[in-house]
Design a protein around this motif. Structure first.
Motif, PDB file in Angstrom:
ATOM      1  N   VAL A   1     -52.104   8.487  57.210  1.00  0.00           N
ATOM      2  CA  VAL A   1     -52.409   7.130  57.670  1.00  0.00           C
ATOM      3  C   VAL A   1     -52.611   7.125  59.176  1.00  0.00           C
ATOM      4  N   HIS A   2     -51.741   7.850  59.899  1.00  0.00           N
ATOM      5  CA  HIS A   2     -51.851   7.902  61.359  1.00  0.00           C
ATOM      6  C   HIS A   2     -53.174   8.540  61.768  1.00  0.00           C
TER       7      HIS A   2
ATOM      8  N   LYS B   1     -60.942   8.771  48.085  1.00  0.00           N
ATOM      9  CA  LYS B   1     -60.468   8.046  46.904  1.00  0.00           C
ATOM     10  C   LYS B   1     -58.955   7.908  47.000  1.00  0.00           C
ATOM     11  N   VAL B   2     -58.480   6.703  46.747  1.00  0.00           N
ATOM     12  CA  VAL B   2     -57.048   6.426  46.828  1.00  0.00           C
ATOM     13  C   VAL B   2     -56.632   5.612  45.607  1.00  0.00           C
ATOM     14  N   LYS B   3     -55.545   6.000  44.982  1.00  0.00           N
ATOM     15  CA  LYS B   3     -54.984   5.223  43.875  1.00  0.00           C
ATOM     16  C   LYS B   3     -53.960   4.250  44.457  1.00  0.00           C
ATOM     17  N   PHE B   4     -53.852   3.069  43.839  1.00  0.00           N
ATOM     18  CA  PHE B   4     -52.876   2.106  44.327  1.00  0.00           C
ATOM     19  C   PHE B   4     -52.049   1.559  43.178  1.00  0.00           C
ATOM     20  N   GLY B   5     -50.852   1.127  43.531  1.00  0.00           N
ATOM     21  CA  GLY B   5     -49.942   0.452  42.616  1.00  0.00           C
ATOM     22  C   GLY B   5     -49.237  -0.645  43.399  1.00  0.00           C
TER      23      GLY B   5
ATOM     24  N   PHE C   1     -45.731  -2.777  47.595  1.00  0.00           N
ATOM     25  CA  PHE C   1     -46.294  -1.560  47.032  1.00  0.00           C
ATOM     26  C   PHE C   1     -45.270  -0.964  46.083  1.00  0.00           C
ATOM     27  N   LEU C   2     -45.728  -0.418  44.989  1.00  0.00           N
ATOM     28  CA  LEU C   2     -44.829   0.253  44.055  1.00  0.00           C
ATOM     29  C   LEU C   2     -44.417   1.600  44.648  1.00  0.00           C
ATOM     30  N   PRO C   3     -43.221   2.098  44.314  1.00  0.00           N
ATOM     31  CA  PRO C   3     -42.793   3.403  44.831  1.00  0.00           C
ATOM     32  C   PRO C   3     -43.834   4.491  44.515  1.00  0.00           C
ATOM     33  N   GLY C   4     -44.113   5.284  45.523  1.00  0.00           N
ATOM     34  CA  GLY C   4     -45.109   6.342  45.378  1.00  0.00           C
ATOM     35  C   GLY C   4     -46.517   5.916  45.764  1.00  0.00           C
ATOM     36  N   TYR C   5     -46.711   4.632  46.004  1.00  0.00           N
ATOM     37  CA  TYR C   5     -48.038   4.125  46.380  1.00  0.00           C
ATOM     38  C   TYR C   5     -48.036   3.488  47.758  1.00  0.00           C
ATOM     39  N   GLU C   6     -46.987   3.689  48.512  1.00  0.00           N
ATOM     40  CA  GLU C   6     -46.901   3.093  49.845  1.00  0.00           C
ATOM     41  C   GLU C   6     -47.990   3.678  50.752  1.00  0.00           C
ATOM     42  N   PRO C   7     -48.452   2.879  51.708  1.00  0.00           N
ATOM     43  CA  PRO C   7     -49.482   3.402  52.637  1.00  0.00           C
ATOM     44  C   PRO C   7     -48.906   4.453  53.560  1.00  0.00           C
TER      45      PRO C   7
END
Length: 133
Positions: free
Chosen positions: A3-4, A100-104, A127-133
Motif C-alpha cells: 500500500v505504501h 487485481k485485488v480481492k476484497f471482503g 474490512f473482513l480479516p485478511g482483506y484489510e488494505p
C-alpha cells in the motif's frame, strides 16, 4: 508495504491508475433482525477489482535505482526531496501493468419503516480479516 509503495507511486503519477472492473462475487447475509418498524441487517460482500496503470519497468531499471524507488519513504521526505523524487521517477522506464485485488467487506445497516418504506438510518463498514488494505 505494498500500500505504501502504491501510495508513493500514485503521488508520482496521480492519473496513471484507472479502474477497469469492480465486481461482486458473493454476498452472505450474516444477520437479519426485524422487530416491528425497526430492522438490522449485516452482510458480507466479496469481490474483486481490477485496474491498469503505468508501473516502473523493473526489467529496464538498474537494481540500485529500483531499490531506491521501491523503498522510498515519502512521508519522511521534505517537499524538496519529494519534488526531486517525482522528477527522477518521471524519467524512469514504465510499462502498462494490470492489478487485481480481492476484497471482503462487512456492512451493517439499521433500518426504520416510514410510511410503508424501509429507510436506512445508519450504517457501519469494516474490512473482513485478511482483506484489510
Amino acid at each position: 508495504m505494498v500500500v505504501h509503495k502504491n501510495a508513493v507511486l500514485a503521488d508520482a503519477y496521480p492519473s496513471s491508475f484507472k479502474p477497469v472492473e469492480h465486481k461482486m462475487t458473493d454476498i452472505k447475509f450474516v444477520e437479519i433482525k426485524i422487530d416491528g418498524d425497526k430492522a438490522k441487517v449485516v452482510v458480507d460482500v466479496f469481490g474483486e477489482y481490477k485496474s491498469v496503470g503505468l508501473a516502473f519497468d523493473s526489467d529496464k531499471i538498474p537494481p540500485s535505482e529500483l531499490n531506491e524507488i521501491t523503498n522510498a519513504k515519502g512521508y519522511k521526505m521534505s517537499p524538496e526531496e519529494q519534488k526531486r523524487f517525482i522528477e527522477k521517477a518521471e524519467k524512469l522506464p514504465k510499462k502498462i501493468r494490470e492489478y487485481k485485488v480481492k476484497f471482503g467487506e462487512r456492512y451493517g445497516f439499521n433500518l426504520t419503516k416510514e410510511n410503508g418504506e424501509w429507510k436506512i438510518t445508519s450504517e457501519t463498514f469494516n474490512f473482513l480479516p485478511g482483506y484489510e488494505p
